[in-house]
Design an enzyme around this catalytic site. Structure first.
Site, PDB file in Angstrom:
ATOM      1  N   SER C  39       0.828  -1.198   0.000  1.00  0.00           N
ATOM      2  CA  SER C  39       0.000   0.000   0.000  1.00  0.00           C
ATOM      3  C   SER C  39       0.872   1.262   0.000  1.00  0.00           C
ATOM      4  CB  SER C  39      -0.892  -0.003   1.240  1.00  0.00           C
ATOM      5  OG  SER C  39      -1.680   1.160   1.261  1.00  0.00           O
ATOM      6  N   LYS C  63      -3.168   2.301  -2.422  1.00  0.00           N
ATOM      7  CA  LYS C  63      -2.823   3.303  -1.410  1.00  0.00           C
ATOM      8  C   LYS C  63      -3.986   3.386  -0.424  1.00  0.00           C
ATOM      9  CE  LYS C  63      -0.929   7.275   0.173  1.00  0.00           C
ATOM     10  NZ  LYS C  63       0.215   7.011   1.041  1.00  0.00           N
ATOM     11  N   GLY C  90       1.192  11.516   4.348  1.00  0.00           N
ATOM     12  CA  GLY C  90      -0.044  12.000   4.968  1.00  0.00           C
ATOM     13  C   GLY C  90      -1.285  11.535   4.239  1.00  0.00           C
ATOM     14  N   LEU C  91      -1.184  10.356   3.615  1.00  0.00           N
ATOM     15  CA  LEU C  91      -2.357   9.729   2.986  1.00  0.00           C
ATOM     16  C   LEU C  91      -3.106  10.638   2.030  1.00  0.00           C
ATOM     17  CD1 LEU C  91      -3.699   7.616   5.997  1.00  0.00           C
ATOM     18  CD2 LEU C  91      -2.294   6.874   4.082  1.00  0.00           C
ATOM     19  N   ASN C 145      -5.408  -0.413   7.347  1.00  0.00           N
ATOM     20  CA  ASN C 145      -4.220   0.298   7.817  1.00  0.00           C
ATOM     21  C   ASN C 145      -4.566   0.958   9.148  1.00  0.00           C
ATOM     22  OD1 ASN C 145      -2.136   2.057   8.325  1.00  0.00           O
ATOM     23  ND2 ASN C 145      -2.291   3.175   6.383  1.00  0.00           N
ATOM     24  N   CYS C 148      -2.631   4.671  12.020  1.00  0.00           N
ATOM     25  CA  CYS C 148      -3.108   6.044  11.914  1.00  0.00           C
ATOM     26  C   CYS C 148      -3.421   6.522  13.320  1.00  0.00           C
ATOM     27  CB  CYS C 148      -4.398   6.113  11.110  1.00  0.00           C
ATOM     28  SG  CYS C 148      -4.313   5.321   9.519  1.00  0.00           S
ATOM     29  N   THR C 213       5.635   0.792   8.246  1.00  0.00           N
ATOM     30  CA  THR C 213       6.944   1.430   8.446  1.00  0.00           C
ATOM     31  C   THR C 213       7.271   1.638   9.934  1.00  0.00           C
ATOM     32  OG1 THR C 213       5.818   3.549   8.228  1.00  0.00           O
ATOM     33  CG2 THR C 213       6.844   2.666   6.255  1.00  0.00           C
ATOM     34  N   GLY C 237      12.048   0.018   3.395  1.00  0.00           N
ATOM     35  CA  GLY C 237      13.172  -0.419   2.569  1.00  0.00           C
ATOM     36  C   GLY C 237      13.989  -1.517   3.235  1.00  0.00           C
ATOM     37  N   GLY C 265      11.089  -4.209   3.095  1.00  0.00           N
ATOM     38  CA  GLY C 265      12.428  -4.320   2.521  1.00  0.00           C
ATOM     39  C   GLY C 265      12.629  -5.443   1.538  1.00  0.00           C
TER      40      GLY C 265
END
Ligand SMILES: Cc1cc2nc3c(=O)[nH]c(=O)nc-3n(C[C@H](O)[C@H](O)[C@H](O)COP(=O)(O)OP(=O)(O)OC[C@H]3O[C@@H](n4cnc5c(N)ncnc54)[C@H](O)[C@@H]3O)c2cc1C
Ligand SMILES: Cc1cc2nc3c(=O)[nH]c(=O)nc-3n(C[C@H](O)[C@H](O)[C@H](O)COP(=O)(O)OP(=O)(O)OC[C@H]3O[C@@H](n4cnc5c(N)ncnc54)[C@H](O)[C@@H]3O)c2cc1C
Ligand SMILES: Cc1cc2nc3c(=O)[nH]c(=O)nc-3n(C[C@H](O)[C@H](O)[C@H](O)COP(=O)(O)O)c2cc1C
Ligand SMILES: Cc1cc2nc3c(=O)[nH]c(=O)nc-3n(C[C@H](O)[C@H](O)[C@H](O)COP(=O)(O)O)c2cc1C
Ligand code: FES
Ligand code: FES
Lengths: 347, 283, 347, 283
Positions: C39, C63, C90-91, C145, C148, C213, C237, C265
């Site tokens: 995403s 996304k 920031g979506l 997700n 948030c 992340t 990553g 990653g």
């Protein structure tokens, strides 16, 4: 050797023979400069002394020492990862008595400012370690590695639980001479590092070391098993730097008066500067030493240069500098009608 | 004393499947003894590979236009060795060395048998020279999986009283392992001391044979290393000390050369229960 | 376009035309192969379709979409870091209605298996998002997700609090057709990811996506301020791969029956294999796409090759393989007399 | 349509302080229009640098022995550009391109003024050629901090009706900014359209001057990019649409060329309150 090599007050700029006063304060102790080694990445100093004069850096931080001698974990103990490495050494070491007799004695004779890192399996072991160290002369500070499993709390890492972390720090602080700072070393593997930081400071920590390694795992795709004998290991090196700088930033923001020893992926003077600007009073250079055995000394001279370039006269003026200035607060993320509490962070 | 120097690649030549790199490294050749190794940074300034790679010192020149060079034999195993193999002449290489403890040398002119597996042969050439200077008889056994993984048979022939070759696939020399030919050679040449460098299982087997023959045995081990200079405790293995106590010793500073009979070959990758500081032990 | 392009059962090996059956199960839905986009790293698919045929990978993960259109955060929104990057987007997005009308319509027409990622500012917004999607045909799964900030809980990230995470998942599960799996996407920035995973599974999650992340920060040493306008950002990553694999390992160990979508990653087939062996049923390729726009397709063919090399006939046989075998438990770290609870981990 | 190709460096030449790289990139030249850019992977296979670097396409050759090449002008700014500058002939380079939206071209033979700041001049050469093919008058202004930061004055002289140079330090040409000379040139040449590429503040100022002169203005912006292909939303800036609504548009796919008068220059690095989807807005 006398105490003279260890500085207990700010050093006049003139004596340093350069334009930036690099004197650093760490929990009440003054160091001639802010660059230290990182625990476990410099053994007890002797080996690095071949590559640079270890009396010239801020201080040497020893490998975490436990009460009894320890053989550590089986091999393989490491895996290289992108811009980092995973280690699972298991705190191999001679135990506190052998350490005091041999390692600390050598460091004292060599005139090295020494921060002793200690680690235990329960809160009581930390007490005993502090007691063993209380009559040892010329220790700059005690760094308390609380990223160890607490065998009395289901193996939960001390640094992942505010109460356990505080218990350890209380014990060490009580048993350490008041002129020797006690620095709590925190793990980034927590939901809220500020909560742990606060607990440690309330328990008497004079400073905080941020950060220890991140818990990681590598699968060896040849054996199709975890690559480390210890299965999981600690991730270090430049890969983790953004996480480390974020931890320093958050803790300095919440507790601006508490000195921070910043570390995690520092490889050069600009990296070190990031930590200083984010709020660290001093920094440790760890994994980078494996790439460049003279890294701590090099980082020191590069940091001095970077500070001079930016017109800083004193290192201390740069500490936390990135928090100052009007424009550092993020734009509010949500409409004002929604907004309450701390500024939300979006991925 | 090891030094850290920014050297330069003077040239690369192929020997079998290996790349022999000649690197300027002022200060390193002067101090290098047979069995020492160097640790090289790989991947350049923006490399994602943080750790140095270890290579036995194959040869040195002390003077000359370039003020001292080191030769190493690189077998391509992964991205770090691949990067080294691809370097151009005059590219910079950051060298730390000489590192470790070298082979112990006999005071008497003894009969020495040198055993090299694959690139494990690399450090044996300087050793052979040193031994011959001391009047020793030098026999050599080189083994590898296939012919192209043998290192430097030509030079070996020149320096050895006898050279024996083994390959797993029989592509050249005797088909089999170095240990298949060792007993006969030790008997024939009255071997006093065996020097071995190669894969760990080979070293274990060579040690066993040397012991049963009553020869001393010096092994140069290869453990995965993070720092190469003794500060990280990555590279340990269980070694029995003079006091009979087993300790987890660092192969980078306490080795890579150990007396073969002091290594607990069956207990590699473990912490033996009777090891100093082992879990549960009361040391 | 018919449902035919979306596979709801295992695909016979013969039809795949190669020797490894790559069919992957994700919370009850079958995909022809286990490689998805991540995403926020593939927008809504259109751009990547120029570089590879996006109908050929396991699925496209969109996304994260919110209820209303969002402009996102101010720039700078990214910083490159060693083997990784920090982002603070920031979506930004068109809001659910525009998304359904334009993006989803295009994806459906193109015949792309689509996982829709949703994000909200409070538990109720997630309900509304699920309701908006419930009549949209041909969604493979919903990825929730939850990294948030929850504006109703002082901005605390849902994924950092088991109760908030569970509340969101309950709402989404209740409002989503039962044949569409709900996948909770977790944050690694927690003390105990297994606790959050359990809470989500109890709340009805059919699968877990691991990991989002890591929270990070980079100081721009030229401006001497945080480099991102949002101050902190998400680290992604190869740098974070060992942390991601560890999270997959821990969750699979604790909840072996729960399908995991692994990510963090992944750059090549061997990286993907690490996640599969650690317990992931499928993987997402994120940041690597910025380096190589065809990365998801390449990773798929490399993964197939790696599985074939190791003699696997079915991908599903490799899932969690690294947990099997007698010798993967670490040696007990402490003397048996001390040992209690889970195996302690040492740094 | 952009493609991804493994190209090869054919050669590097210095132009001022820039390195002009000629890279084989089959498929890229064919589709390249003035204002397009390429995104190059940097640092090699084991690089810690994950993100591609963007470079305006300076020139292309369509055929020849190498089947199509692309020229870019690299100013060394950090490790990625340094790595590119250090490449050897025949080294591989991974190229994605052509990317972005090119400059809009006039249908009439208008009077065009091309303004380049530093390496911002790079894309103007292909543009000038294209404009002249369409019968346009082409005047050029190149500006930079110092003489060596000017890009390719020689070729500019050749292609332009008039060439005006400015440098901040006066080391060559007029001392000052490009905007100091613009009004006079626009009046003298009756400029219909201004094409500008260079630093953002320059683009803002050029836009302002062009507007007050009544000329159209096309600006090629430079925002930090993570993906370069439109999937990450890193590279946005506030742009006013035909409907009068400001949106945060991606400069990599919606740009890098925008009508200068549509960019909210004063609001760069912010989310304007009236922007579509702005916090608190009811869009
Ligand atoms: C004392 C010593 C002497 C050596 N001498 C030579 C020599 O003369 N010639 C030669 O070709 N090789 C030699 N090696 C092995 C050489 O160091 C490895 O082949 C090399 O590190 C592999 O790096 P890579 O990036 O190509 O492979 P990768 O497998 O990708 O390396 C990943 C990581 O594992 C480590 N590693 C991988 N294989 C080994 C190994 N076999 N031994 C130790 N660490 C390893 C690497 O250093 C690196 O940290 C020696 C190793 C040691 C310890
Ligand atoms: C559309 C476009 C066209 C460009 N054309 C050219 C050109 O023709 N010639 C030229 O020399 N440069 C050009 N640039 C700038 C060039 O991309 C940067 O100089 C380069 O990315 C810097 O990389 P570095 O590793 O050397 O520097 P670093 O500063 O270390 O880069 C770190 C990160 O920031 C990004 N970054 C840094 N500076 C810039 C910048 N100015 N613009 C965008 N991203 C940046 C990098 O891509 C990288 O992700 C262009 C940029 C864009 C967006
Ligand atoms: C091999 C190795 C051993 C370590 N041993 C210890 C230790 O004994 N005690 C401790 O507090 N931290 C230990 N650490 C963590 C480091 O001190 C440091 O916190 C961490 O590595 C992050 O910094 P770096 O990225 O600069 O290495 C060790 C790290 C490494 C790589
Ligand atoms: C630019 C960018 C944007 C992202 N946006 C989202 C998002 O909208 N929703 C989400 O759940 N994760 C988002 N992520 C996280 C990724 O989906 C993924 O979990 C993470 O990046 C780790 O995988 P990677 O290392 O392969 O990128 C984003 C990541 C990046 C780099
Ligand atoms: S490799 Fe670090 S101690 Fe041996
Ligand atoms: S750089 Fe990724 S969308 Fe433009």
């Amino acid at each position: 050797m006398t105490r003279a090599v260890i500085s207990y007050g700010p050093i006049p700029v003139e004596q340093l023979g350069h334009d930036v006063d690099m004197t650093a304060e760490l929990g009440g102790t003054w160091l001639p400069n802010p660059v230290l080694t990182a625990s476990g990445c410099a053994a007890s100093g002797r080996e690095l002394d071949t590559f640079f004069d270890i009396t010239k850096i801020g201080a040497l931080v020893t490998k975490s020492i436990m009460l009894a001698p320890r053989s550590g974990r089986p091999t393989p103990r490491m895996a290289e990862t992108p811009s980092g490495m995973l280690n699972s050494i298991g705190l191999q070491g001679p135990g506190i008595d052998g350490f005091i007799e041999h390692d600390l004695a050598w460091l004292r004779e060599r005139g090295v400012r020494t921060v002793v890192s200690i680690a235990g399996s329960n809160a009581d072991e930390y007490t005993k370690l502090a007691q063993k160290l209380r009559n040892v002369p010329e220790i700059v500070a005690i760094e308390v590695n609380i990223s160890c499993p607490n065998v009395e709390n289901k193996g939960l890492i001390f640094a992942r639980d505010p109460a356990s972390a505080a218990a350890v720090i209380t014990n060490v602080r009580r048993n350490t001479p008041s002129d020797i700072p006690v620095i709590a070393k925190l793990s980034p593997d927590v939901t809220d590092i500020v909560e742990i930081a606060r607990a440690c400071v309330r328990a008497g920590a004079d400073g905080l070391a941020l950060i220890n390694t991140l818990l990681g795992l590598v699968i060896d795709t040849t054996t199709m098993r975890p690559q480390l004998a210890g299965i999981t290991g600690g991730l270090s090196g430049p890969a983790i730097r953004p996480v480390a700088v974020r931890c320093v930033w958050e803790v300095h923001q919440a507790l601006p008066e508490v000195p921070i020893l910043g570390m995690g992926g520092i490889r050069n003077g600009v990296d070190a500067l990031q930590f200083i600007l984010a709020g660290a009073s001093a920094v440790s250079v760890g994994t980078a030493t494996f790439n460049d055995p003279a890294a701590p000394a090099r980082v020191l001279s590069e940091l001095r240069h970077e500070l001079a370039l930016r017109g800083f006269e004193r290192l201390t003026d740069a500490v936390g500098h990135a928090h100052r200035g009007a424009d550092v607060e993020p734009e509010p993320e949500l409409g004002a009608e929604h907004h309450s509490g701390p500024v939300p962070r979006w991925p | 004393m090891p030094v850290q120097v920014r050297g330069e690649l003077l040239g690369t030549r192929r020997v079998g499947s290996y790349h022999v790199l000649t690197i300027t490294a002022p200060g390193v050749p002067e101090a290098a003894r047979p069995g020492h190794f160097v640790a090289l940074a790989v991947g350049g300034d923006n490399s994602a590979m943080l750790l140095r790679r270890a290579f036995s010192i194959h040869g040195v020149t002390l003077r000359g236009v370039y003020g001292g060079t080191v030769d190493i034999a690189v077998g391509v195993a992964g991205p770090g060795t691949q990067w080294l193999a691809n370097l151009h002449r005059h590219d910079p290489i950051d060298v730390v060395g000489p590192l470790g403890r070298p082979f112990a040398l006999p005071k008497q002119p003894v009969s020495a048998l040198l055993v090299g597996g694959g690139y494990g042969a690399a450090p044996l050439f300087m050793l052979a020279e040193e031994l011959r200077t001391r009047g020793c008889r030098v026999d050599v056994v080189l083994g590898a999986a296939t012919e192209d993984r043998l290192f430097n048979v030509l030079d070996a022939k020149r320096m050895a009283s006898t050279l024996t070759i083994t390959t797993d696939d029989g592509s050249t020399g005797t088909r089999g392992r170095v240990t298949d030919v060792l007993p006969e050679i030790m008997s024939r040449t009255n071997t006093d001391v065996v020097y071995a460098c190669g894969p760990m299982p080979m070293l274990a087997a060579v040690t066993e044979l040397a012991r049963s023959h009553g020869a001393h045995v010096q092994t140069a081990v290869e453990e995965s290393m993070a720092c190469g200079i003794g500060v990280c405790m990555t590279c340990v293995l269980p070694v029995i000390g003079d006091d009979g106590v087993t300790r987890m010793l660092r192969s980078c500073v306490d080795g890579p050369v150990f007396r073969g009979d002091r290594i607990r070959w069956d207990d590699l990758d473990t912490i033996p229960a009777d090891c100093y500081g082992a879990p549960g032990s009361k040391a």
